[in-house]
Design an enzyme around this catalytic site. Structure first.
Site, PDB file in Angstrom:
ATOM      1  N   LYS A  22       0.832  -1.210   0.000  1.00 53.11           N
ATOM      2  CA  LYS A  22       0.000   0.000   0.000  1.00 53.11           C
ATOM      3  C   LYS A  22       0.865   1.258   0.000  1.00 53.11           C
ATOM      4  O   LYS A  22       0.688   2.144  -0.831  1.00 53.11           O
ATOM      5  CB  LYS A  22      -0.915  -0.006   1.235  1.00 53.11           C
ATOM      6  CG  LYS A  22      -1.501   1.338   1.598  1.00 53.11           C
ATOM      7  CD  LYS A  22      -2.436   1.245   2.761  1.00 53.11           C
ATOM      8  CE  LYS A  22      -2.064   1.865   4.063  1.00 53.11           C
ATOM      9  NZ  LYS A  22      -1.525   3.180   4.203  1.00 53.11           N
ATOM     10  N   ASN A  23       1.788   1.336   0.943  1.00 49.41           N
ATOM     11  CA  ASN A  23       2.523   2.589   1.112  1.00 49.41           C
ATOM     12  C   ASN A  23       3.482   2.874  -0.045  1.00 49.41           C
ATOM     13  O   ASN A  23       3.748   4.032  -0.355  1.00 49.41           O
ATOM     14  CB  ASN A  23       3.267   2.598   2.447  1.00 49.41           C
ATOM     15  CG  ASN A  23       2.300   2.718   3.619  1.00 49.41           C
ATOM     16  OD1 ASN A  23       1.122   2.996   3.419  1.00 49.41           O
ATOM     17  ND2 ASN A  23       2.797   2.486   4.829  1.00 49.41           N
ATOM     18  N   CYS A 117      -6.203   8.240   8.958  1.00 50.49           N
ATOM     19  CA  CYS A 117      -6.495   7.462  10.166  1.00 50.49           C
ATOM     20  C   CYS A 117      -6.394   8.320  11.421  1.00 50.49           C
ATOM     21  O   CYS A 117      -5.610   9.266  11.477  1.00 50.49           O
ATOM     22  CB  CYS A 117      -5.485   6.325  10.301  1.00 50.49           C
ATOM     23  SG  CYS A 117      -5.980   4.821   9.476  1.00 50.49           S
ATOM     24  N   ARG A 122      -0.277  13.957  13.693  1.00 48.77           N
ATOM     25  CA  ARG A 122       0.303  13.875  12.353  1.00 48.77           C
ATOM     26  C   ARG A 122       0.524  15.241  11.692  1.00 48.77           C
ATOM     27  O   ARG A 122      -0.121  15.592  10.691  1.00 48.77           O
ATOM     28  CB  ARG A 122      -0.539  12.971  11.457  1.00 48.77           C
ATOM     29  CG  ARG A 122      -0.692  11.593  12.042  1.00 48.77           C
ATOM     30  CD  ARG A 122      -1.402  10.655  11.116  1.00 48.77           C
ATOM     31  NE  ARG A 122      -0.498   9.985  10.210  1.00 48.77           N
ATOM     32  CZ  ARG A 122      -0.859   8.976   9.426  1.00 48.77           C
ATOM     33  NH1 ARG A 122      -2.076   8.547   9.428  1.00 48.77           N
ATOM     34  NH2 ARG A 122       0.012   8.408   8.635  1.00 48.77           N
ATOM     35  N   ASP A 304       3.071  -0.002  12.266  1.00 51.56           N
ATOM     36  CA  ASP A 304       1.942  -0.583  11.532  1.00 51.56           C
ATOM     37  C   ASP A 304       1.686  -2.049  11.907  1.00 51.56           C
ATOM     38  O   ASP A 304       0.699  -2.631  11.467  1.00 51.56           O
ATOM     39  CB  ASP A 304       2.182  -0.478  10.013  1.00 51.56           C
ATOM     40  CG  ASP A 304       1.937   0.928   9.496  1.00 51.56           C
ATOM     41  OD1 ASP A 304       1.453   1.771  10.262  1.00 51.56           O
ATOM     42  OD2 ASP A 304       2.237   1.185   8.315  1.00 51.56           O
ATOM     43  N   ARG A 396      -9.252   0.111   3.640  1.00 50.03           N
ATOM     44  CA  ARG A 396      -8.297   1.118   3.155  1.00 50.03           C
ATOM     45  C   ARG A 396      -6.962   0.487   2.787  1.00 50.03           C
ATOM     46  O   ARG A 396      -6.264   0.983   1.908  1.00 50.03           O
ATOM     47  CB  ARG A 396      -8.032   2.178   4.237  1.00 50.03           C
ATOM     48  CG  ARG A 396      -9.223   3.048   4.539  1.00 50.03           C
ATOM     49  CD  ARG A 396      -8.849   4.107   5.524  1.00 50.03           C
ATOM     50  NE  ARG A 396      -7.625   4.757   5.060  1.00 50.03           N
ATOM     51  CZ  ARG A 396      -6.988   5.707   5.698  1.00 50.03           C
ATOM     52  NH1 ARG A 396      -7.449   6.133   6.835  1.00 50.03           N
ATOM     53  NH2 ARG A 396      -5.892   6.228   5.211  1.00 50.03           N
TER      54      ARG A 396
HETATM   55  C1  UD1 Z   1       3.820   6.490   6.821  1.00 47.75           C
HETATM   56  C2  UD1 Z   1       2.935   5.334   6.462  1.00 47.75           C
HETATM   57  C3  UD1 Z   1       2.235   4.777   7.697  1.00 47.75           C
HETATM   58  C4  UD1 Z   1       3.250   4.443   8.774  1.00 47.75           C
HETATM   59  C5  UD1 Z   1       4.178   5.617   9.046  1.00 47.75           C
HETATM   60  C6  UD1 Z   1       5.300   5.270   9.998  1.00 47.75           C
HETATM   61  C7  UD1 Z   1       2.302   5.907   4.219  1.00 47.75           C
HETATM   62  C8  UD1 Z   1       1.217   6.316   3.264  1.00 47.75           C
HETATM   63  N1  UD1 Z   1       1.953   5.798   5.495  1.00 47.75           N
HETATM   64  O1  UD1 Z   1       2.982   7.521   7.339  1.00 47.75           O
HETATM   65  O2  UD1 Z   1       1.526   3.603   7.308  1.00 47.75           O
HETATM   66  O3  UD1 Z   1       2.568   4.110   9.959  1.00 47.75           O
HETATM   67  O4  UD1 Z   1       4.771   6.068   7.813  1.00 47.75           O
HETATM   68  O5  UD1 Z   1       5.993   4.177   9.545  1.00 47.75           O
HETATM   69  O6  UD1 Z   1       3.419   5.675   3.792  1.00 47.75           O
HETATM   70  N2  UD1 Z   1       5.823  13.832  11.875  1.00 47.75           N
HETATM   71  C9  UD1 Z   1       6.056  15.116  12.278  1.00 47.75           C
HETATM   72  N3  UD1 Z   1       6.108  16.101  11.329  1.00 47.75           N
HETATM   73  C10 UD1 Z   1       5.945  15.835   9.997  1.00 47.75           C
HETATM   74  C11 UD1 Z   1       5.730  14.514   9.595  1.00 47.75           C
HETATM   75  C12 UD1 Z   1       5.667  13.532  10.564  1.00 47.75           C
HETATM   76  O7  UD1 Z   1       6.188  15.397  13.463  1.00 47.75           O
HETATM   77  O8  UD1 Z   1       6.017  16.756   9.179  1.00 47.75           O
HETATM   78  C13 UD1 Z   1       5.741  12.773  12.898  1.00 47.75           C
HETATM   79  C14 UD1 Z   1       4.361  12.090  12.915  1.00 47.75           C
HETATM   80  O9  UD1 Z   1       3.447  12.804  13.691  1.00 47.75           O
HETATM   81  C15 UD1 Z   1       4.685  10.755  13.510  1.00 47.75           C
HETATM   82  C16 UD1 Z   1       6.091  10.475  12.971  1.00 47.75           C
HETATM   83  O10 UD1 Z   1       6.619  11.718  12.540  1.00 47.75           O
HETATM   84  O11 UD1 Z   1       4.747  10.847  14.918  1.00 47.75           O
HETATM   85  C17 UD1 Z   1       6.133   9.485  11.822  1.00 47.75           C
HETATM   86  O12 UD1 Z   1       5.334   9.941  10.788  1.00 47.75           O
HETATM   87  P1  UD1 Z   1       5.668   9.660   9.259  1.00 47.75           P
HETATM   88  O13 UD1 Z   1       6.860   8.782   9.156  1.00 47.75           O
HETATM   89  O14 UD1 Z   1       5.676  10.967   8.551  1.00 47.75           O
HETATM   90  O15 UD1 Z   1       4.394   8.833   8.810  1.00 47.75           O
HETATM   91  P2  UD1 Z   1       3.562   9.000   7.490  1.00 47.75           P
HETATM   92  O16 UD1 Z   1       4.437   9.302   6.341  1.00 47.75           O
HETATM   93  O17 UD1 Z   1       2.386   9.880   7.750  1.00 47.75           O
END
Ligand code: UD1
Length: 424
Positions: A22-23, A117, A122, A304, A396
Protein backbone atom coordinates in the site's frame (compact mmCIF):
# COMPACT_ATOMS: atom_id res chain seq x y z
CA UNK A 1 -20.86 0.44 6.87
CA UNK A 2 -19.89 -3.22 6.49
CA UNK A 3 -18.82 -5.36 9.40
CA UNK A 4 -17.12 -8.70 9.84
CA UNK A 5 -18.57 -11.68 11.68
CA UNK A 6 -15.76 -14.02 12.70
CA UNK A 7 -16.26 -17.53 14.12
CA UNK A 8 -13.08 -17.97 16.11
CA UNK A 9 -11.09 -20.93 17.28
CA UNK A 10 -9.94 -22.41 13.96
CA UNK A 11 -6.26 -23.19 13.36
CA UNK A 12 -5.17 -21.59 10.11
CA UNK A 13 -3.36 -23.79 7.61
CA UNK A 14 -2.24 -23.49 4.01
CA UNK A 15 -0.64 -20.82 1.87
CA UNK A 16 -1.52 -17.40 0.61
CA UNK A 17 0.12 -14.61 -1.40
CA UNK A 18 0.52 -11.01 -0.31
CA UNK A 19 -0.41 -8.04 -2.51
CA UNK A 20 1.70 -5.06 -3.53
CA UNK A 21 2.63 -2.65 -0.74
CA UNK A 22 0.00 0.00 0.00
CA UNK A 23 2.52 2.59 1.11
CA UNK A 24 4.83 2.04 -1.87
CA UNK A 25 1.92 2.10 -4.35
CA UNK A 26 0.65 5.42 -2.94
CA UNK A 27 4.08 7.05 -3.24
CA UNK A 28 4.55 5.74 -6.78
CA UNK A 29 1.13 6.97 -7.90
CA UNK A 30 2.00 10.41 -6.51
CA UNK A 31 5.39 10.33 -8.24
CA UNK A 32 3.83 9.39 -11.59
CA UNK A 33 2.64 12.98 -12.02
CA UNK A 34 6.28 14.04 -12.45
CA UNK A 35 6.41 12.66 -16.02
CA UNK A 36 3.97 13.42 -18.83
CA UNK A 37 2.93 10.35 -20.82
CA UNK A 38 1.80 6.87 -19.84
CA UNK A 39 3.18 5.26 -16.69
CA UNK A 40 2.22 1.67 -16.00
CA UNK A 41 2.30 0.36 -12.44
CA UNK A 42 2.09 -3.36 -11.78
CA UNK A 43 1.32 -5.23 -8.56
CA UNK A 44 -0.86 -2.36 -7.32
CA UNK A 45 -3.25 -3.42 -4.55
CA UNK A 46 -6.92 -2.60 -5.29
CA UNK A 47 -7.63 -1.08 -1.90
CA UNK A 48 -9.64 1.99 -0.94
CA UNK A 49 -6.61 4.27 -0.33
CA UNK A 50 -5.20 3.51 -3.79
CA UNK A 51 -8.58 4.11 -5.43
CA UNK A 52 -8.94 7.48 -3.68
CA UNK A 53 -5.47 8.65 -4.72
CA UNK A 54 -6.07 7.51 -8.32
CA UNK A 55 -9.32 9.44 -8.21
CA UNK A 56 -7.52 12.58 -7.07
CA UNK A 57 -4.89 12.22 -9.80
CA UNK A 58 -7.72 11.78 -12.31
CA UNK A 59 -9.34 15.00 -11.05
CA UNK A 60 -5.98 16.71 -11.67
CA UNK A 61 -6.30 15.75 -15.35
CA UNK A 62 -4.66 12.30 -15.61
CA UNK A 63 -6.31 9.40 -17.42
CA UNK A 64 -6.43 6.35 -15.21
CA UNK A 65 -7.29 2.83 -16.40
CA UNK A 66 -6.93 -0.60 -14.82
CA UNK A 67 -5.37 -2.80 -17.50
CA UNK A 68 -5.45 -5.98 -15.42
CA UNK A 69 -6.48 -6.95 -11.90
CA UNK A 70 -3.42 -5.23 -10.37
CA UNK A 71 -1.97 -3.20 -13.25
CA UNK A 72 -2.90 0.42 -13.63
CA UNK A 73 -2.09 2.87 -16.41
CA UNK A 74 -1.78 6.58 -15.65
CA UNK A 75 -1.56 8.99 -18.55
CA UNK A 76 -0.29 12.32 -17.28
CA UNK A 77 -0.96 15.48 -19.34
CA UNK A 78 1.79 18.01 -20.12
CA UNK A 79 0.15 20.50 -17.75
CA UNK A 80 -1.40 18.73 -14.81
CA UNK A 81 -3.78 20.74 -12.62
CA UNK A 82 -2.21 21.79 -9.33
CA UNK A 83 -5.26 22.11 -7.05
CA UNK A 84 -6.16 18.83 -5.34
CA UNK A 85 -9.91 18.64 -4.53
CA UNK A 86 -10.70 18.95 -0.83
CA UNK A 87 -13.55 16.40 -0.87
CA UNK A 88 -11.11 13.58 -1.73
CA UNK A 89 -7.96 14.86 -0.03
CA UNK A 90 -9.70 14.95 3.35
CA UNK A 91 -10.30 11.18 3.05
CA UNK A 92 -6.65 10.26 2.55
CA UNK A 93 -3.63 11.36 4.53
CA UNK A 94 -1.28 10.16 1.78
CA UNK A 95 -2.67 12.76 -0.62
CA UNK A 96 -0.09 15.05 1.02
CA UNK A 97 2.41 13.16 -1.16
CA UNK A 98 1.15 15.12 -4.16
CA UNK A 99 2.73 18.30 -2.81
CA UNK A 100 6.32 17.53 -3.80
CA UNK A 101 5.38 16.15 -7.21
CA UNK A 102 3.07 19.05 -8.11
CA UNK A 103 5.66 21.59 -7.05
CA UNK A 104 8.26 19.90 -9.23
CA UNK A 105 5.91 19.37 -12.19
CA UNK A 106 3.99 22.66 -12.11
CA UNK A 107 5.95 24.98 -9.83
CA UNK A 108 2.89 25.25 -7.59
CA UNK A 109 0.60 23.11 -5.51
CA UNK A 110 -2.56 23.68 -3.53
CA UNK A 111 -3.88 20.96 -1.33
CA UNK A 112 -6.11 20.94 1.74
CA UNK A 113 -4.62 19.70 5.02
CA UNK A 114 -5.11 15.95 4.58
CA UNK A 115 -7.25 13.58 6.66
CA UNK A 116 -6.68 9.85 7.22
CA UNK A 117 -6.50 7.46 10.17
CA UNK A 118 -7.16 8.63 13.71
CA UNK A 119 -3.75 7.58 15.01
CA UNK A 120 -2.30 10.88 16.20
CA UNK A 121 -1.84 14.56 15.44
CA UNK A 122 0.30 13.87 12.35
CA UNK A 123 1.71 17.33 11.62
CA UNK A 124 3.19 18.36 8.25
CA UNK A 125 5.98 20.61 9.55
CA UNK A 126 8.84 18.45 8.25
CA UNK A 127 7.34 18.22 4.76
CA UNK A 128 6.91 21.99 4.65
CA UNK A 129 10.33 22.72 6.14
CA UNK A 130 11.94 20.57 3.44
CA UNK A 131 10.00 22.13 0.57
CA UNK A 132 10.75 25.59 1.94
CA UNK A 133 14.48 24.73 2.07
CA UNK A 134 14.24 23.90 -1.65
CA UNK A 135 13.00 27.42 -2.30
CA UNK A 136 9.23 26.96 -2.20
CA UNK A 137 7.08 29.60 -0.59
CA UNK A 138 4.74 27.72 1.66
CA UNK A 139 1.68 29.04 3.47
CA UNK A 140 -1.29 27.52 5.23
CA UNK A 141 -4.47 29.46 4.58
CA UNK A 142 -8.05 28.48 5.42
CA UNK A 143 -7.03 24.86 5.87
CA UNK A 144 -5.11 24.71 2.60
CA UNK A 145 -1.39 24.26 2.06
CA UNK A 146 -0.27 26.49 -0.77
CA UNK A 147 3.25 26.08 -2.11
CA UNK A 148 4.93 27.69 -5.09
CA UNK A 149 8.31 28.66 -6.43
CA UNK A 150 11.27 27.54 -8.53
CA UNK A 151 13.03 24.74 -6.76
CA UNK A 152 16.73 24.90 -6.04
CA UNK A 153 18.79 22.06 -4.52
CA UNK A 154 19.77 22.48 -0.86
CA UNK A 155 20.67 20.59 2.33
CA UNK A 156 17.74 19.47 4.46
CA UNK A 157 17.95 17.86 7.89
CA UNK A 158 14.84 16.05 9.13
CA UNK A 159 14.32 16.24 12.90
CA UNK A 160 12.55 12.88 12.70
CA UNK A 161 12.90 10.34 9.87
CA UNK A 162 9.38 10.90 8.58
CA UNK A 163 8.39 8.60 5.72
CA UNK A 164 6.06 11.09 4.05
CA UNK A 165 8.41 14.06 4.43
CA UNK A 166 11.32 12.06 2.99
CA UNK A 167 9.17 11.06 0.00
CA UNK A 168 7.80 14.56 -0.64
CA UNK A 169 11.21 16.19 -0.51
CA UNK A 170 12.73 13.46 -2.69
CA UNK A 171 10.06 13.97 -5.35
CA UNK A 172 10.42 17.75 -5.30
CA UNK A 173 14.23 17.53 -5.49
CA UNK A 174 14.25 15.32 -8.60
CA UNK A 175 13.60 18.36 -10.76
CA UNK A 176 15.17 21.08 -8.59
CA UNK A 177 18.19 22.90 -9.95
CA UNK A 178 21.39 21.42 -8.55
CA UNK A 179 22.00 18.96 -5.73
CA UNK A 180 19.80 18.22 -2.73
CA UNK A 181 21.08 16.35 0.30
CA UNK A 182 18.50 15.12 2.78
CA UNK A 183 19.84 13.94 6.15
CA UNK A 184 18.21 11.74 8.79
CA UNK A 185 15.77 10.40 6.21
CA UNK A 186 13.42 7.44 6.63
CA UNK A 187 14.95 4.13 5.55
CA UNK A 188 11.74 2.16 4.99
CA UNK A 189 11.70 -0.26 2.02
CA UNK A 190 8.96 1.90 0.48
CA UNK A 191 11.46 4.79 0.30
CA UNK A 192 13.87 2.56 -1.62
CA UNK A 193 11.03 1.51 -3.93
CA UNK A 194 10.19 5.15 -4.62
CA UNK A 195 13.86 5.95 -5.32
CA UNK A 196 14.09 3.00 -7.73
CA UNK A 197 10.93 4.16 -9.49
CA UNK A 198 12.18 7.76 -9.77
CA UNK A 199 15.51 6.51 -11.13
CA UNK A 200 13.64 4.36 -13.67
CA UNK A 201 12.02 7.66 -14.77
CA UNK A 202 15.47 9.20 -15.25
CA UNK A 203 15.98 10.84 -11.84
CA UNK A 204 19.33 10.72 -10.04
CA UNK A 205 18.59 9.59 -6.51
CA UNK A 206 21.37 7.92 -4.50
CA UNK A 207 21.52 6.57 -0.96
CA UNK A 208 17.89 5.49 -0.41
CA UNK A 209 17.83 2.92 2.39
CA UNK A 210 20.60 4.78 4.27
CA UNK A 211 20.08 7.88 6.38
CA UNK A 212 21.37 10.29 3.73
CA UNK A 213 19.84 10.71 0.30
CA UNK A 214 21.52 12.73 -2.44
CA UNK A 215 19.56 13.90 -5.45
CA UNK A 216 20.94 15.59 -8.56
CA UNK A 217 18.12 17.53 -10.16
CA UNK A 218 17.34 16.71 -13.81
CA UNK A 219 15.43 18.76 -16.41
CA UNK A 220 12.73 16.19 -17.09
CA UNK A 221 11.53 12.74 -16.13
CA UNK A 222 10.12 10.12 -18.49
CA UNK A 223 7.14 7.88 -17.91
CA UNK A 224 7.96 4.23 -17.31
CA UNK A 225 6.66 0.79 -16.30
CA UNK A 226 7.35 -0.45 -12.77
CA UNK A 227 6.21 -3.18 -10.38
CA UNK A 228 5.40 -2.33 -6.73
CA UNK A 229 7.21 -4.31 -3.96
CA UNK A 230 5.37 -6.79 -1.73
CA UNK A 231 3.47 -5.46 1.28
CA UNK A 232 5.53 -6.25 4.38
CA UNK A 233 2.74 -5.16 6.72
CA UNK A 234 0.16 -7.38 5.06
CA UNK A 235 2.70 -10.22 5.19
CA UNK A 236 3.32 -9.57 8.90
CA UNK A 237 -0.43 -9.45 9.58
CA UNK A 238 -0.94 -12.83 7.87
CA UNK A 239 2.03 -14.27 9.78
CA UNK A 240 0.45 -13.21 13.07
CA UNK A 241 -2.89 -14.66 11.87
CA UNK A 242 -1.13 -18.01 11.54
CA UNK A 243 0.60 -17.70 14.90
CA UNK A 244 -2.38 -16.40 16.93
CA UNK A 245 -4.44 -19.46 15.88
CA UNK A 246 -1.41 -21.69 16.68
CA UNK A 247 -1.57 -22.66 13.04
CA UNK A 248 0.77 -23.55 10.22
CA UNK A 249 0.82 -21.17 7.25
CA UNK A 250 3.03 -20.19 4.34
CA UNK A 251 2.99 -16.59 3.16
CA UNK A 252 4.24 -16.16 -0.37
CA UNK A 253 5.71 -13.52 -2.64
CA UNK A 254 7.22 -11.63 0.28
CA UNK A 255 10.62 -9.98 0.62
CA UNK A 256 11.67 -11.71 3.83
CA UNK A 257 14.48 -9.20 4.47
CA UNK A 258 11.79 -6.55 5.01
CA UNK A 259 10.09 -8.75 7.61
CA UNK A 260 13.06 -9.18 9.94
CA UNK A 261 11.72 -7.10 12.88
CA UNK A 262 8.47 -9.12 12.88
CA UNK A 263 10.25 -12.45 12.33
CA UNK A 264 12.63 -11.71 15.23
CA UNK A 265 9.79 -10.93 17.64
CA UNK A 266 7.70 -13.95 16.65
CA UNK A 267 10.77 -16.18 17.09
CA UNK A 268 11.36 -14.71 20.56
CA UNK A 269 7.82 -15.80 21.37
CA UNK A 270 8.54 -19.36 20.31
CA UNK A 271 6.97 -19.29 16.84
CA UNK A 272 8.87 -21.43 14.34
CA UNK A 273 9.68 -19.53 11.17
CA UNK A 274 11.41 -20.83 8.08
CA UNK A 275 12.28 -18.14 5.58
CA UNK A 276 13.31 -18.13 2.00
CA UNK A 277 13.81 -15.07 -0.17
CA UNK A 278 10.20 -15.16 -1.35
CA UNK A 279 8.23 -16.91 1.36
CA UNK A 280 7.95 -17.38 5.10
CA UNK A 281 6.57 -20.47 6.72
CA UNK A 282 5.05 -19.91 10.17
CA UNK A 283 4.24 -22.70 12.65
CA UNK A 284 3.07 -22.02 16.20
CA UNK A 285 2.18 -24.28 19.09
CA UNK A 286 1.02 -23.62 22.64
CA UNK A 287 2.13 -21.97 24.82
CA UNK A 288 3.79 -18.96 23.21
CA UNK A 289 5.99 -16.70 25.33
CA UNK A 290 5.38 -13.02 26.07
CA UNK A 291 7.81 -10.42 24.73
CA UNK A 292 8.43 -6.66 24.76
CA UNK A 293 8.05 -4.38 21.75
CA UNK A 294 9.14 -0.81 21.01
CA UNK A 295 7.93 0.70 17.76
CA UNK A 296 10.55 2.65 15.85
CA UNK A 297 11.32 3.84 12.33
CA UNK A 298 12.67 1.09 10.03
CA UNK A 299 14.62 -1.13 10.61
CA UNK A 300 13.03 -0.96 14.08
CA UNK A 301 9.73 -2.64 14.81
CA UNK A 302 6.99 -1.10 12.60
CA UNK A 303 4.20 0.84 14.27
CA UNK A 304 1.94 -0.58 11.53
CA UNK A 305 2.37 -4.06 13.14
CA UNK A 306 1.85 -2.97 16.74
CA UNK A 307 -1.92 -3.63 17.05
CA UNK A 308 -1.58 -7.09 15.51
CA UNK A 309 1.21 -7.92 17.98
CA UNK A 310 -0.88 -6.61 20.87
CA UNK A 311 -3.62 -9.04 19.82
CA UNK A 312 -1.32 -12.07 19.86
CA UNK A 313 0.48 -11.01 23.06
CA UNK A 314 -2.94 -10.85 24.74
CA UNK A 315 -3.03 -14.63 24.23
CA UNK A 316 0.48 -15.37 25.59
CA UNK A 317 0.49 -15.97 29.33
CA UNK A 318 2.91 -13.74 31.22
CA UNK A 319 3.60 -10.02 30.90
CA UNK A 320 4.50 -8.17 27.70
CA UNK A 321 5.27 -4.47 27.48
CA UNK A 322 4.60 -2.47 24.32
CA UNK A 323 5.96 1.05 23.86
CA UNK A 324 4.49 3.03 20.95
CA UNK A 325 7.03 5.64 19.90
CA UNK A 326 5.67 6.75 16.53
CA UNK A 327 1.93 7.57 16.74
CA UNK A 328 0.42 8.65 20.06
CA UNK A 329 -3.10 7.21 19.57
CA UNK A 330 -2.14 3.78 18.42
CA UNK A 331 -2.63 2.04 21.74
CA UNK A 332 -6.38 2.72 21.68
CA UNK A 333 -6.99 -0.79 20.33
CA UNK A 334 -6.29 -2.06 23.89
CA UNK A 335 -9.73 -0.91 25.01
CA UNK A 336 -11.41 -2.96 22.29
CA UNK A 337 -9.25 -6.02 23.00
CA UNK A 338 -10.23 -5.76 26.66
CA UNK A 339 -13.85 -6.13 25.57
CA UNK A 340 -12.78 -9.54 24.31
CA UNK A 341 -11.39 -10.54 27.68
CA UNK A 342 -7.82 -9.30 27.22
CA UNK A 343 -6.03 -7.77 30.19
CA UNK A 344 -4.20 -4.69 28.93
CA UNK A 345 -3.39 -1.51 30.85
CA UNK A 346 -2.29 1.62 29.02
CA UNK A 347 -0.29 4.38 30.65
CA UNK A 348 0.89 7.13 28.28
CA UNK A 349 2.68 5.48 25.37
CA UNK A 350 3.09 2.15 27.15
CA UNK A 351 0.76 -0.85 27.22
CA UNK A 352 1.23 -3.63 29.74
CA UNK A 353 -0.32 -6.81 28.40
CA UNK A 354 -1.08 -9.67 30.82
CA UNK A 355 -1.74 -12.70 28.65
CA UNK A 356 -5.01 -14.53 29.27
CA UNK A 357 -5.94 -18.14 28.63
CA UNK A 358 -8.70 -17.36 26.15
CA UNK A 359 -10.17 -14.36 24.37
CA UNK A 360 -13.92 -14.42 23.90
CA UNK A 361 -15.94 -13.11 20.97
CA UNK A 362 -17.47 -9.66 21.45
CA UNK A 363 -18.67 -6.61 19.48
CA UNK A 364 -15.65 -4.44 18.77
CA UNK A 365 -14.93 -1.49 16.53
CA UNK A 366 -11.88 -0.65 14.35
CA UNK A 367 -10.42 2.71 15.34
CA UNK A 368 -7.85 2.79 12.53
CA UNK A 369 -6.65 0.54 9.74
CA UNK A 370 -4.15 -1.53 11.74
CA UNK A 371 -6.25 -1.73 14.90
CA UNK A 372 -9.01 -3.16 12.71
CA UNK A 373 -6.62 -5.84 11.49
CA UNK A 374 -5.53 -6.55 15.08
CA UNK A 375 -9.17 -7.03 16.14
CA UNK A 376 -9.80 -9.44 13.27
CA UNK A 377 -6.76 -11.48 14.36
CA UNK A 378 -8.02 -11.50 17.95
CA UNK A 379 -11.38 -12.69 16.63
CA UNK A 380 -9.69 -15.60 14.85
CA UNK A 381 -8.32 -16.81 18.18
CA UNK A 382 -11.37 -16.02 20.33
CA UNK A 383 -14.02 -18.41 21.51
CA UNK A 384 -17.38 -17.76 19.83
CA UNK A 385 -18.32 -15.00 17.41
CA UNK A 386 -16.58 -11.64 17.16
CA UNK A 387 -18.24 -8.77 15.37
CA UNK A 388 -15.81 -6.14 14.03
CA UNK A 389 -17.51 -2.96 12.89
CA UNK A 390 -16.20 0.05 10.95
CA UNK A 391 -14.28 -2.24 8.61
CA UNK A 392 -14.13 0.42 5.91
CA UNK A 393 -10.90 1.31 7.72
CA UNK A 394 -9.56 -2.21 7.06
CA UNK A 395 -10.60 -1.90 3.39
CA UNK A 396 -8.30 1.12 3.15
CA UNK A 397 -5.22 -1.05 3.33
CA UNK A 398 -5.88 -4.78 2.90
CA UNK A 399 -6.75 -6.33 -0.45
CA UNK A 400 -9.18 -9.29 -0.22
CA UNK A 401 -8.49 -9.58 3.51
CA UNK A 402 -11.32 -11.93 4.43
CA UNK A 403 -10.87 -13.99 1.24
CA UNK A 404 -7.19 -14.58 2.06
CA UNK A 405 -7.90 -15.50 5.69
CA UNK A 406 -10.78 -17.78 4.64
CA UNK A 407 -8.42 -19.45 2.14
CA UNK A 408 -6.33 -20.39 5.20
CA UNK A 409 -9.36 -21.90 6.93
CA UNK A 410 -10.74 -18.91 8.84
CA UNK A 411 -14.46 -18.29 8.97
CA UNK A 412 -15.09 -14.62 8.32
CA UNK A 413 -18.18 -13.18 6.75
CA UNK A 414 -18.67 -9.61 5.55
CA UNK A 415 -22.11 -8.30 6.39
CA UNK A 416 -23.65 -5.11 5.05
CA UNK A 417 -25.08 -2.96 7.80
CA UNK A 418 -27.90 -0.80 6.54
CA UNK A 419 -28.94 0.72 9.86
CA UNK A 420 -25.86 2.57 11.14
CA UNK A 421 -27.59 3.18 14.47
CA UNK A 422 -26.93 -0.46 15.45
CA UNK A 423 -23.31 -0.21 14.30
CA UNK A 424 -21.68 0.49 17.63
C1 UD1 B 1 3.82 6.49 6.82
C2 UD1 B 1 2.94 5.33 6.46
C3 UD1 B 1 2.23 4.78 7.70
C4 UD1 B 1 3.25 4.44 8.77
C5 UD1 B 1 4.18 5.62 9.05
C6 UD1 B 1 5.30 5.27 10.00
C7 UD1 B 1 2.30 5.91 4.22
C8 UD1 B 1 1.22 6.32 3.26
N1 UD1 B 1 1.95 5.80 5.50
O1 UD1 B 1 2.98 7.52 7.34
O2 UD1 B 1 1.53 3.60 7.31
O3 UD1 B 1 2.57 4.11 9.96
O4 UD1 B 1 4.77 6.07 7.81
O5 UD1 B 1 5.99 4.18 9.54
O6 UD1 B 1 3.42 5.68 3.79
N2 UD1 B 1 5.82 13.83 11.87
C9 UD1 B 1 6.06 15.12 12.28
N3 UD1 B 1 6.11 16.10 11.33
C10 UD1 B 1 5.94 15.83 10.00
C11 UD1 B 1 5.73 14.51 9.59
C12 UD1 B 1 5.67 13.53 10.56
O7 UD1 B 1 6.19 15.40 13.46
O8 UD1 B 1 6.02 16.76 9.18
C13 UD1 B 1 5.74 12.77 12.90
C14 UD1 B 1 4.36 12.09 12.91
O9 UD1 B 1 3.45 12.80 13.69
C15 UD1 B 1 4.68 10.76 13.51
C16 UD1 B 1 6.09 10.47 12.97
O10 UD1 B 1 6.62 11.72 12.54
O11 UD1 B 1 4.75 10.85 14.92
C17 UD1 B 1 6.13 9.48 11.82
O12 UD1 B 1 5.33 9.94 10.79
P1 UD1 B 1 5.67 9.66 9.26
O13 UD1 B 1 6.86 8.78 9.16
O14 UD1 B 1 5.68 10.97 8.55
O15 UD1 B 1 4.39 8.83 8.81
P2 UD1 B 1 3.56 9.00 7.49
O16 UD1 B 1 4.44 9.30 6.34
O17 UD1 B 1 2.39 9.88 7.75
Amino acid sequence: MDKYLISGGRRLEGSVYVSGAKNAALALIAASILAPGETILENVPRIADVKILLNIVEKLGAKVAWLEENTVSLTIPEKIDYIAPHSLVKRLRASNLLLGGLLAARGKAQISMPGGCNIGIRPMDLHLKGLHALGAEVEIEHGFIKASGRLQGNRVYLDFPSVGATENIMMAATRAKGTTIIENVAKEPEIVDLANFLNAMGAKVRGAGTDLIRIEGVKELKSTCYSVIADRIEAGTLMVAGAITRGNVTIGKVISRHLQPVIAKLREMGVEIIEDEEYVHVAAGDPLKPTDIKTLPYPGFPTDMQSQMMAILATCQGTSVIVENVFENRLQVAEELNRMGANIKVEGQTAVVQGVEKLSGAHVRSCDLRSGAGLVLAGLAAEGVTEVSNIRLIDRGYEKFEQKLNQLGAQIRRVQVRDVSIDR
